[in-house]
Motif scaffolding. Structure first.
Motif, PDB file in Angstrom:
ATOM      1  N   THR A 141      15.825  48.544  53.295  1.00  0.00           N
ATOM      2  CA  THR A 141      16.954  49.445  52.097  1.00  0.00           C
ATOM      3  C   THR A 141      16.334  50.670  52.265  1.00  0.00           C
ATOM      4  N   ALA A 142      15.485  51.635  52.391  1.00  0.00           N
ATOM      5  CA  ALA A 142      14.923  52.285  52.281  1.00  0.00           C
ATOM      6  C   ALA A 142      14.888  53.046  54.488  1.00  0.00           C
ATOM      7  N   GLN A 143      15.094  51.527  54.907  1.00  0.00           N
ATOM      8  CA  GLN A 143      14.964  51.597  55.901  1.00  0.00           C
ATOM      9  C   GLN A 143      16.605  52.470  56.900  1.00  0.00           C
ATOM     10  N   GLU A 144      16.999  51.204  56.269  1.00  0.00           N
ATOM     11  CA  GLU A 144      18.514  51.558  56.509  1.00  0.00           C
ATOM     12  C   GLU A 144      18.947  52.776  55.833  1.00  0.00           C
ATOM     13  N   LYS A 145      18.237  53.512  55.039  1.00  0.00           N
ATOM     14  CA  LYS A 145      19.040  55.147  54.484  1.00  0.00           C
ATOM     15  C   LYS A 145      18.272  55.409  55.122  1.00  0.00           C
ATOM     16  N   GLY A 146      17.550  55.755  56.204  1.00  0.00           N
ATOM     17  CA  GLY A 146      16.999  56.846  57.247  1.00  0.00           C
ATOM     18  C   GLY A 146      15.288  57.143  56.388  1.00  0.00           C
ATOM     19  N   GLU A 147      15.113  56.305  55.427  1.00  0.00           N
ATOM     20  CA  GLU A 147      13.803  57.277  54.498  1.00  0.00           C
ATOM     21  C   GLU A 147      12.230  56.609  55.329  1.00  0.00           C
ATOM     22  N   VAL A 148      12.379  55.282  55.133  1.00  0.00           N
ATOM     23  CA  VAL A 148      11.343  55.066  55.773  1.00  0.00           C
ATOM     24  C   VAL A 148      11.607  55.112  57.395  1.00  0.00           C
ATOM     25  N   VAL A 149      10.136  54.347  58.430  1.00  0.00           N
ATOM     26  CA  VAL A 149      10.484  54.534  59.383  1.00  0.00           C
ATOM     27  C   VAL A 149      10.902  53.589  60.633  1.00  0.00           C
ATOM     28  N   ASP A 150      11.003  53.235  61.193  1.00  0.00           N
ATOM     29  CA  ASP A 150      11.629  51.418  61.890  1.00  0.00           C
ATOM     30  C   ASP A 150      10.819  51.091  62.507  1.00  0.00           C
ATOM     31  N   VAL A 151       9.435  50.704  61.689  1.00  0.00           N
ATOM     32  CA  VAL A 151       8.219  49.494  61.640  1.00  0.00           C
ATOM     33  C   VAL A 151       8.842  48.684  61.075  1.00  0.00           C
ATOM     34  N   ASP A 152       7.558  47.456  61.382  1.00  0.00           N
ATOM     35  CA  ASP A 152       7.793  45.760  60.601  1.00  0.00           C
ATOM     36  C   ASP A 152       7.274  46.177  59.712  1.00  0.00           C
ATOM     37  N   PRO A 153       8.831  45.822  58.782  1.00  0.00           N
ATOM     38  CA  PRO A 153       8.561  45.987  56.638  1.00  0.00           C
ATOM     39  C   PRO A 153       8.056  44.895  56.716  1.00  0.00           C
ATOM     40  N   VAL A 154       7.692  43.450  57.239  1.00  0.00           N
ATOM     41  CA  VAL A 154       6.514  42.927  56.111  1.00  0.00           C
ATOM     42  C   VAL A 154       5.120  43.577  56.554  1.00  0.00           C
ATOM     43  N   ILE A 155       4.554  44.022  57.800  1.00  0.00           N
ATOM     44  CA  ILE A 155       3.569  44.185  58.053  1.00  0.00           C
ATOM     45  C   ILE A 155       3.373  46.033  57.451  1.00  0.00           C
ATOM     46  N   LEU A 156       4.693  46.581  56.708  1.00  0.00           N
ATOM     47  CA  LEU A 156       4.231  47.504  56.216  1.00  0.00           C
ATOM     48  C   LEU A 156       4.386  47.459  54.743  1.00  0.00           C
ATOM     49  N   SER A 157       4.113  45.982  53.917  1.00  0.00           N
ATOM     50  CA  SER A 157       4.707  45.691  53.241  1.00  0.00           C
ATOM     51  C   SER A 157       2.970  45.312  52.719  1.00  0.00           C
ATOM     52  N   TYR A 158       2.434  44.230  53.603  1.00  0.00           N
ATOM     53  CA  TYR A 158       1.312  44.505  52.719  1.00  0.00           C
ATOM     54  C   TYR A 158       0.530  45.449  53.327  1.00  0.00           C
ATOM     55  N   LEU A 159       0.169  46.287  54.020  1.00  0.00           N
ATOM     56  CA  LEU A 159      -0.838  48.178  54.323  1.00  0.00           C
ATOM     57  C   LEU A 159      -0.414  48.295  52.958  1.00  0.00           C
ATOM     58  N   LEU A 160       0.944  48.772  52.559  1.00  0.00           N
ATOM     59  CA  LEU A 160       1.217  49.545  51.299  1.00  0.00           C
ATOM     60  C   LEU A 160       0.405  48.578  49.957  1.00  0.00           C
ATOM     61  N   MET A 161       0.691  47.385  50.325  1.00  0.00           N
ATOM     62  CA  MET A 161      -0.343  46.534  49.422  1.00  0.00           C
ATOM     63  C   MET A 161      -1.964  46.442  48.854  1.00  0.00           C
ATOM     64  N   GLY A 162      -1.922  47.190  50.411  1.00  0.00           N
ATOM     65  CA  GLY A 162      -2.859  46.872  50.727  1.00  0.00           C
ATOM     66  C   GLY A 162      -4.325  48.022  49.767  1.00  0.00           C
ATOM     67  N   VAL A 163      -3.590  49.081  50.653  1.00  0.00           N
ATOM     68  CA  VAL A 163      -3.690  50.441  49.749  1.00  0.00           C
ATOM     69  C   VAL A 163      -3.844  50.325  48.294  1.00  0.00           C
ATOM     70  N   SER A 164      -2.708  50.007  47.918  1.00  0.00           N
ATOM     71  CA  SER A 164      -2.084  49.733  45.817  1.00  0.00           C
ATOM     72  C   SER A 164      -3.643  48.862  45.505  1.00  0.00           C
ATOM     73  N   ASN A 165      -3.546  47.585  46.067  1.00  0.00           N
ATOM     74  CA  ASN A 165      -5.793  47.313  45.580  1.00  0.00           C
ATOM     75  C   ASN A 165      -6.240  47.281  46.138  1.00  0.00           C
ATOM     76  N   PHE A 166      -6.788  48.449  46.589  1.00  0.00           N
ATOM     77  CA  PHE A 166      -7.916  48.850  47.362  1.00  0.00           C
ATOM     78  C   PHE A 166      -8.677  50.261  46.822  1.00  0.00           C
ATOM     79  N   ILE A 167      -6.978  50.976  46.838  1.00  0.00           N
ATOM     80  CA  ILE A 167      -7.274  52.133  46.012  1.00  0.00           C
ATOM     81  C   ILE A 167      -7.632  51.757  44.213  1.00  0.00           C
ATOM     82  N   GLY A 168      -7.109  51.158  43.977  1.00  0.00           N
ATOM     83  CA  GLY A 168      -7.185  50.149  42.394  1.00  0.00           C
ATOM     84  C   GLY A 168      -8.764  50.035  42.644  1.00  0.00           C
TER      85      GLY A 168
END
Length: 202
Positions: A141-168
């Motif tokens: 949805t954010a990509q469609e609004k032009g707020e997020v770069v056009d990359v694979d959203p599944v890979i991006l979701s896991y990347l961001l989840m990884g950040v949250s998990n390990f920062i935690g």
């Protein structure tokens, strides 16, 4: 969730269910899933063994109920302060801080979720796949609004989840004496996400 638990219809029944869940959480956190028996749970909850089976058919069902509850409560905590008018950048920042605070308040959740990998790998996979699927939807949805770069959203979701998990893990679980409000670390994470980590050679 109803397939794993017989939900009570009275306040008294809900209190008993909450007592069972709280006792199981404490024991799973202290002893681990495999070392905890149903009798341990009922003794901790101070209820009869038969009462357990009114709500759950076995320990595994109770564990699955816990995982689903955590998934729901984490998503709720993350979304609580995010408003429709927030950009995706703002939503990610608010969500990361909320996640860190949730983990600080519920440190047992990390242990119980990650133990699922050794109880039944399918549970571990389903937990994170479900989380990623919901995350991906928001990113698209954010990509469609032009707020997020056009990359694979599944890979991006896991990347961001990884950040949250390990920062935690670092700032809540490893640095247990840390009592700051996470503002500084969240700002630094968001700066990295905004600017990237690689420098182009000229």
């Amino acid at each position: 969730m109803e397939e794993f638990v017989n939900l009570p219809k009275t306040k008294r029944g809900q209190k008993t269910l909450d007592n069972i869940v709280r006792s199981a959480e404490e024991l799973f956190f202290e002893k681990g899933y495999h070392a905890t028996s149903i009798i341990d749970i009922t003794n901790e909850a101070n209820i009869a063994l038969g009462t357990f089976y009114i709500y759950f058919k076995d320990k595994y069902s109770l564990y699955k109920y816990l995982l689903l509850s955590y998934s729901h409560s984490i998503r709720k905590a993350i979304a609580l302060d995010i408003k429709p008018g927030h950009t995706r950048f703002e939503a990610e920042k608010i969500g990361l801080k909320a996640f860190l605070q949730y983990i600080r308040d519920n440190k047992h959740v990390y242990n119980i979720i990650w133990e699922s990998l050794y109880i039944d790998k399918t549970l571990f996979v389903e937990y994170y796949e479900d989380f990623a699927q919901r995350y991906t939807h928001g990113l698209v949805t954010a990509q469609e609004k032009g707020e997020v770069v056009d990359v694979d959203p599944v890979i991006l979701s896991y990347l961001l989840m990884g950040v949250s998990n390990f920062i935690g893990l670092k700032y809540v679980m490893f640095d247990e004496e840390n009592d700051d409000d996470f503002e500084e670390v969240v700002d630094k994470v968001m700066d990295i996400l905004k600017s990237g980590m690689f420098l182009s050679k000229k």
